[in-house]
Scaffold this motif. Sequence first.
Motif, short mmCIF file in Angstrom:
data_model
loop_
_atom_site.label_atom_id
_atom_site.label_comp_id
_atom_site.label_asym_id
_atom_site.label_seq_id
_atom_site.Cartn_x
_atom_site.Cartn_y
_atom_site.Cartn_z
N SER A 174 -4.04 3.20 20.34
CA SER A 174 -5.08 4.22 20.48
C SER A 174 -5.75 4.43 19.13
N ALA A 176 -8.04 6.76 18.20
CA ALA A 176 -8.10 8.16 17.79
C ALA A 176 -6.73 8.65 17.33
N PHE A 177 -5.71 8.35 18.11
CA PHE A 177 -4.38 8.81 17.72
C PHE A 177 -3.96 8.13 16.41
N LEU A 180 -5.56 9.99 13.54
CA LEU A 180 -4.85 11.25 13.29
C LEU A 180 -3.56 11.00 12.52
N ILE A 183 -4.28 10.15 8.89
CA ILE A 183 -4.63 11.32 8.08
C ILE A 183 -3.40 12.17 7.81
N ALA A 184 -2.62 12.44 8.85
CA ALA A 184 -1.43 13.27 8.69
C ALA A 184 -0.47 12.64 7.69
N GLN A 187 -1.81 13.14 4.20
CA GLN A 187 -1.64 14.54 3.80
C GLN A 187 -0.21 14.82 3.37
N ASP A 292 6.59 11.79 17.97
CA ASP A 292 5.25 12.18 17.54
C ASP A 292 5.02 11.50 16.19
N TYR A 293 3.81 11.65 15.66
CA TYR A 293 3.58 10.99 14.37
C TYR A 293 4.41 11.61 13.26
N GLY A 432 -0.25 24.01 0.83
CA GLY A 432 -1.40 23.40 1.47
C GLY A 432 -1.26 21.89 1.42
N MET A 433 -2.34 21.21 1.18
CA MET A 433 -2.31 19.76 1.29
C MET A 433 -2.07 19.05 -0.03
#
Lengths: 724, 724
Positions: A174, A176-177, A180, A183-184, A187, A292-293, A432-433
Amino acid sequence: MTNEQGSYLTLEPLFNPNSVAILGASENKRKLGYMQVKALLDGGFKGEIYPINPRSQVIEGLECFQTLSDVPKQIDLAIFCVGADKVKVCLEECAENKVKAAIIFASGFSEIGEEGLKEQQLIREIAKESGIRLIGPNCVGLVNTTNGLIGTFSAGLTNVPLNVQRDVGFVTQSGAFGVLTYIAAAQNGLSFNYFVSVGNEVETEFSDVVEYMIHDPKTSVISGYLEGEKSPGKLRQLAKQALIRNKPIIVMKAGRSSAGIRAAASHTGSLAGSDKIYNSFFKQTGIIRADDYDDIISFAKLFLSKKLPTGRNTVIITSSGGRGINEADRCEAHGLKINSLNRLAKTEIQRHIPTYASAINPIDLTAAAAVSNPELYLEPLKVLAKDPDTDIIIFTEFPMNWTSDNPLFKEFIEICRGTDKFILVSTFPLEGMSIPKTAVELEKNGIPVIPGNLNPIKALAKLVDYSEKYQKNKHNENLSIPKLQEKKVLKSLLQAGTTLSEFQSSDILDLYGIPTTKRAIATTENEATHHAANIGYPVALKIDSPDIPHKTEADAIRLHLNDDQEVRNAFKEIHLNVSDYKQNARINGVSVQEMLPEGVEVIVGVTNNPVFGPVIMFGLGGVFVEVFQDISFRLAPLTKNDAIEMIEEIKGYSLLKGPRGKPPVNIDAIVDVLLKVSALVTDYGDCIEELDINPLIVNEKGIVAADAMIVTRDSIDQTTAVGR
Amino acid sequence: MTNEQGSYLTLEPLFNPNSVAILGASENKRKLGYMQVKALLDGGFKGEIYPINPRSQVIEGLECFQTLSDVPKQIDLAIFCVGADKVKVCLEECAENKVKAAIIFASGFSEIGEEGLKEQQLIREIAKESGIRLIGPNCVGLVNTTNGLIGTFSAGLTNVPLNVQRDVGFVTQSGAFGVLTYIAAAQNGLSFNYFVSVGNEVETEFSDVVEYMIHDPKTSVISGYLEGEKSPGKLRQLAKQALIRNKPIIVMKAGRSSAGIRAAASHTGSLAGSDKIYNSFFKQTGIIRADDYDDIISFAKLFLSKKLPTGRNTVIITSSGGRGINEADRCEAHGLKINSLNRLAKTEIQRHIPTYASAINPIDLTAAAAVSNPELYLEPLKVLAKDPDTDIIIFTEFPMNWTSDNPLFKEFIEICRGTDKFILVSTFPLEGMSIPKTAVELEKNGIPVIPGNLNPIKALAKLVDYSEKYQKNKHNENLSIPKLQEKKVLKSLLQAGTTLSEFQSSDILDLYGIPTTKRAIATTENEATHHAANIGYPVALKIDSPDIPHKTEADAIRLHLNDDQEVRNAFKEIHLNVSDYKQNARINGVSVQEMLPEGVEVIVGVTNNPVFGPVIMFGLGGVFVEVFQDISFRLAPLTKNDAIEMIEEIKGYSLLKGPRGKPPVNIDAIVDVLLKVSALVTDYGDCIEELDINPLIVNEKGIVAADAMIVTRDSIDQTTAVGR
């Protein structure tokens, strides 16, 4: 469907091209063709970049070519920034120009239905004929952060700052997944080395990318997002290689639910297969399943510490009592052991920490440690680093203002580096990040720092599982598929698409050496008493008919018959009941059988899965299967280890080991039956749709199949159905 | 231990004081006494603030007083910024000056051992005598964000920007964990109205704060972190009131694991009780159990939308196929239903979305919707807002750049507001810690926006459970404790600390109307045959001895005895076996009993828990309890609804309902026994340590206790043990 083993070498131009052409390159900053050129430049890609556009001269300072043929040099990789309607023509152009690999973003293929599928098959043919390795279509592309090959238009991928690039590859079904996850991960201080979105997998498949990563020295962990595996056989082989190399494969498999499976089928056009079977597949192959990721990120960070946990004994050191308890809960929920400290460790630790702190596990140093006295962490660590009863040390609420300016922090790091204990810092994501300097220093020294909301404890438990599997794999002699015997000729498997009677099915089990009851078919009362005398009283009588699979329901079984008269009566009753139950049933006769020994009822079954082929099931009989679904699955063919694990996995295993002082049943005999069934369905995977041995009676002496049923397949491939 | 019901009114000065004195106020900016003054000023507290310090004149512009007595006005609340050694003296001063409430931060009490505990008890006595309501000691204080009462020194609490203050109260037994929750909540757009850290609970307990919040009109959701509840009886009553008021209580209970329980006991000095029993307690009371603070935050945000889900049918609308599948998986994992769309809805939706998008559930609008065409979300929403088969609509990957400038966004919000469907936006936390404007607008309009990493689906499932419990509670007649009969006089409960024999135990069951077998004690063979004739053949014989609880192990049971001779033989054998098994066992005789009917074996048991009192257990007999631990618990006294839920909760319930065409057993008869056992152990909770009816035989007609054992308590409170 999939490429040959070894073909991963031809994927090299996708990952490490010397030259890249961008088809449909553009000066218009809002167009894909511009963004792709810009992404390569911004990524600092070292190879040649050739924008292709008949109407442009220069794009972002790069000379633009009218067609591929105009490019003076060899092109390794072509990136298609064109619509679906132009893909075929462009790919043919690539073939003419000996381009080695291609990335195709365009959607509008199999995912939109019949017409798209046809177009996709044409593309597949061109790729196969020309040998072009191809990612997509309907994908977000490929990123290699080690050489700046940013082969994507996705802002999600190009805008992410690369923190610390780590040796973790990621492949996704996928787009899109995948973005995500990318990015995660970034981060949380983890930038993948490779990101590959395989899209519709028209040529290069999920498992092909996994294969590349297995052989790639720059990859230590292979991670991925999977909706439906097209080549489970290949992936099983790859997983075996990966385990030998100590390269974990961690996969988030989506489509667990029935709705998810429905959607996955429509989403990727791949057949998803039932989730339970995927779970078994992962267990069997040692592939780690991520929920999950978060699990992917945490697991990868833990593995990159380069230590493997030596066991499950875990000590928690905390500056917050509440957080310590919470982590202890999580540890035990995921199968880690929060053991009581031994007396030596306890005494030693108590001696060095203040009286108000607590030297039980979790060790609570109180807020003072985090706020003003981080050196309090040192003494318990020193003791535990040498404690034989400790495998894992978890710090929670660690002081994130402690840095290497402080000599005690350096000492802390030295002790961590010098011990084989697995050490983890579970933090709260306060900052935060941005990643605190302390965390960066810790990670640089092999101490993973993971925010608690990524559930590092769950990932840690998965790492312990992996570590055990890896160790077991090194010292296990039962990991090959046993060659029990030559393939047997099965004459009775003549009729396709039918249900074989118990007697016929048992004959097949006999041929594969699976113990069955002494039995004989009688068509008259006299024959029945004759057989009974031969077998020896007491006997059982059962109808034998391919049309009556549920004999109890038909009231067509009589047990404990002690003499001729009882046999005659039973024979009559059975025939009467059967003609009531199903008038035109085909009757082979009445099967006269020896009475069964006492024992525990177990079940062995097989279903032929459209994705995975024959899948073998094991469980306890009766209500255990029905009410508790206490069953295990493995894919055929089984190794001995698979068979043993199937048996040990069910909850009812304790009943087989002998509860309350009863003797254990003969587990080896069950293993033997499982391996023989595996051999049978492997030899005849294309003929057998279902097989059910229910029940098998097993006791301390041995095992016997008390009932069996085989359903053959509708269409049989004549070339492999030997002896028919 | 706990305060009287209604005493929540006296907590008012803690939450809403008109005047606050700070004992130990300081000019030194590094001292607690300074930080506390500053926090009140920064928080904008509207009441009077009186710093108390003999050596200061002015602190941060406020007049400072030498002693409490120097303050000219009534002081509602005193905040103690002093060490443990000064607490007692200061509290006495408070009592003299009629201070109504106090917050005590200091540690150094029960948590450090014997000496601290003694000091703590003195403080408790002063508080009780003077009527001062007291939070702490060993706590981080109390924050009321509605009036600026920042009664804490914790930088974690004072530094957090208050986003949108919401009607959610939070009470915690762990200061540090509480602060983490407070911060995480604020980062996700949820600022609690009250934060209360109860510390050692010397006077005000966890449940007292819950009681205050139940009666407080500014609180819609009560949340908390609990390690060990001191007054479960009170909390049970409160939960009932809260449910009637539709005010959910959601609690993270730590100390699930054995290690966690160990640590919790040391951490708060409270007895934790087993986690299984807590789980049952929460089920029974309707208190929602959170696994982590994520659940608290997500659940509260969902509940504040002011809608309750009307069912479990869920439709997902996504712009990423992969994310849609993932959310579908999560929904089904947590018991929500991803139903297929009905034909009407499907046709309508298909008509309005592009052909490449997918109108199955999850509805995949593809990336186009999120990137450039957010209006695509409108049409499916319009259809589903009126669809009778839809209860919940989840949007994932919703465009966070859509705002109210756009009329279509306004329309989107209007449709959401106008439907009773529960609507949720599950986002990816892309934006770091700042909350996007779109999210703020959505939430303002009752559409909760929750980042996927807070697992909103799990929280949503908890909300559906709550909604069902709330609805069921409104229309349920079985929610009161039934008054079955007057308390019975139990003569045979004479000896404390002993195990009663089956015969003695059965007599007690008889008195409470629980069906037992016909039986009589025989001490001679003649007596045995006499009794057998009276009862009617066939009979069973069992040894009756308080010293032989395990009769099978002693081989002291004989079944299916058909005549006098068999009874005589059995009588002899049993006596022989028993004297082999245990030489000096006290023998009451041999119990002659009617043979049991056919049926399913179930178990009812009771253990007297030190925290919860008598806890009743139900399960199927034999291996079901041993291997699968398929049992349910509820606290006595039971309502009829509790009894029904206990039975329905076990997996083996399907066996009671009649599997495979068998008739169902008499469930009402089981309910009846459970309620009678509940009455018995409620009447004699202080005498009965354990009770075990194992098995009860239940069939379609009725139920009978086939064996029973009662263990009495060592110490019996003579005043309540009526009739002994």
